[in-house]
Motif scaffolding. Sequence first.
Motif, PDB file in Angstrom:
ATOM      1  N   ASN A 131       0.804  -1.226   0.000  1.00 51.25           N
ATOM      2  CA  ASN A 131       0.000   0.000   0.000  1.00 51.25           C
ATOM      3  C   ASN A 131       0.835   1.273   0.000  1.00 51.25           C
ATOM      4  O   ASN A 131       0.287   2.363   0.154  1.00 51.25           O
ATOM      5  N   SER A 175       0.125   6.291  -1.438  1.00 53.03           N
ATOM      6  CA  SER A 175      -0.193   5.317  -0.396  1.00 53.03           C
ATOM      7  C   SER A 175      -1.696   5.180  -0.196  1.00 53.03           C
ATOM      8  O   SER A 175      -2.476   6.095  -0.502  1.00 53.03           O
ATOM      9  N   GLU A 176      -2.089   4.016   0.328  1.00 60.38           N
ATOM     10  CA  GLU A 176      -3.462   3.742   0.723  1.00 60.38           C
ATOM     11  C   GLU A 176      -3.443   3.076   2.092  1.00 60.38           C
ATOM     12  O   GLU A 176      -2.540   2.274   2.391  1.00 60.38           O
ATOM     13  N   ASP A 179      -7.707  -0.324   4.680  1.00 60.83           N
ATOM     14  CA  ASP A 179      -8.395  -1.188   3.728  1.00 60.83           C
ATOM     15  C   ASP A 179      -8.884  -0.391   2.520  1.00 60.83           C
ATOM     16  O   ASP A 179     -10.043  -0.494   2.101  1.00 60.83           O
ATOM     17  N   HIS A 180      -7.984   0.449   1.967  1.00 57.26           N
ATOM     18  CA  HIS A 180      -8.232   1.268   0.767  1.00 57.26           C
ATOM     19  C   HIS A 180      -9.266   2.382   0.995  1.00 57.26           C
ATOM     20  O   HIS A 180      -9.764   2.958   0.022  1.00 57.26           O
ATOM     21  N   LYS A 181      -9.566   2.684   2.250  1.00 60.07           N
ATOM     22  CA  LYS A 181     -10.524   3.757   2.530  1.00 60.07           C
ATOM     23  C   LYS A 181      -9.831   5.117   2.653  1.00 60.07           C
ATOM     24  O   LYS A 181     -10.500   6.154   2.564  1.00 60.07           O
ATOM     25  N   ARG A 183      -6.349   7.568   1.436  1.00 58.71           N
ATOM     26  CA  ARG A 183      -5.285   7.716   0.447  1.00 58.71           C
ATOM     27  C   ARG A 183      -4.492   8.984   0.752  1.00 58.71           C
ATOM     28  O   ARG A 183      -5.071  10.041   1.015  1.00 58.71           O
ATOM     29  N   THR A 232     -17.143  10.483   0.573  1.00 61.28           N
ATOM     30  CA  THR A 232     -15.713  10.694   0.375  1.00 61.28           C
ATOM     31  C   THR A 232     -15.352  12.100   0.798  1.00 61.28           C
ATOM     32  O   THR A 232     -15.914  13.084   0.297  1.00 61.28           O
TER      33      THR A 232
END
Length: 316
Positions: A131, A175-176, A179-181, A183, A232
């Motif tokens: 990530n 980067s993330e 859990d990809h929520k 950035r 978002t």
Amino acid sequence: VPGIAALFDRESLSDQSAFSQELQLHGKMFDGFLTFVGGVYYFHESGDQIVDSAIFFTPTLAEYTIDTNSYAAFGQFGVHFNDRLTLSLGGRYTEDHKSLDATLNGMPVVRQDKFKDFLPKASLDFQVTPNLLTYASYSEGFKAGGYNGLASTPEQLDSPFAPQKVKAYEIGIKSEFLDHKARVNLSAFINKYSSIQQQYVTPAGDFLTENYQATHKGIEAEISLRPIPELTLWANGVYNDGTYEGAASTANATSFVGNRMTNVFKYQGTLGADLAVGAGPGKFVLGGNYTARSGYFATPDNSFIGQIAATNIVNA
């Protein structure tokens, strides 16, 4: 209209045609250890223009025919040492042929000029974790020289400005998280111009382009967060610093050394939110953002008349 006189009056008639073609070849070798792309590029442009001006009651009639033929060959290799480390090396050779056939107040100006350069590029990517990606790059840029089409004397028209050249350095991370929520992207850059093309207006009303040395550097950041799938939250910002540092050999009519570069604001930041709500078979999206941007100069002399005030923008 009685009592009103036009100090700047200009009519321009022009006709232009252009054609471009690019061919590329992509591939990989040694089970993907080496990837490559290469190609050639061609561009042709032809234009005719008639400019009839009266500036401060001084008439000027100019007729131009300008032809450009640009050729380029480029290639880049990617060396994938493993799944985490990639080195990219490439280059591009560009050659521009320009011809000018003009008359300015009955005086002919005929020129043929060639501008060329080789532009290397190198970058290194390292996937620290699944990530988190870090990178560093170096590249060079080139923009061909040209002619001062709004000049008022044959001498100005017969003095082309030089190519624009830049060396660009950049480092950053992508980067993330969560859990990809979430950035986070950060980068820092420095652009070193050895001969930036800068247009300005003389007190006599001539629009001329000169070449200057300049440095443009800054930091950029992008952040986003999805606390729930429908919402978002995001923000981005940039800090800039751009200054003219020296005059190239063609810059002999004026000097902007030490001034801030045109259209380079010190900072800009944006905060925003987007909400996607299910609506039947699709989605209904609501969004809003706020942007704050510092003032900057639209003219290289940094005069009051060319100053753009700080701006705040709300969008919804």
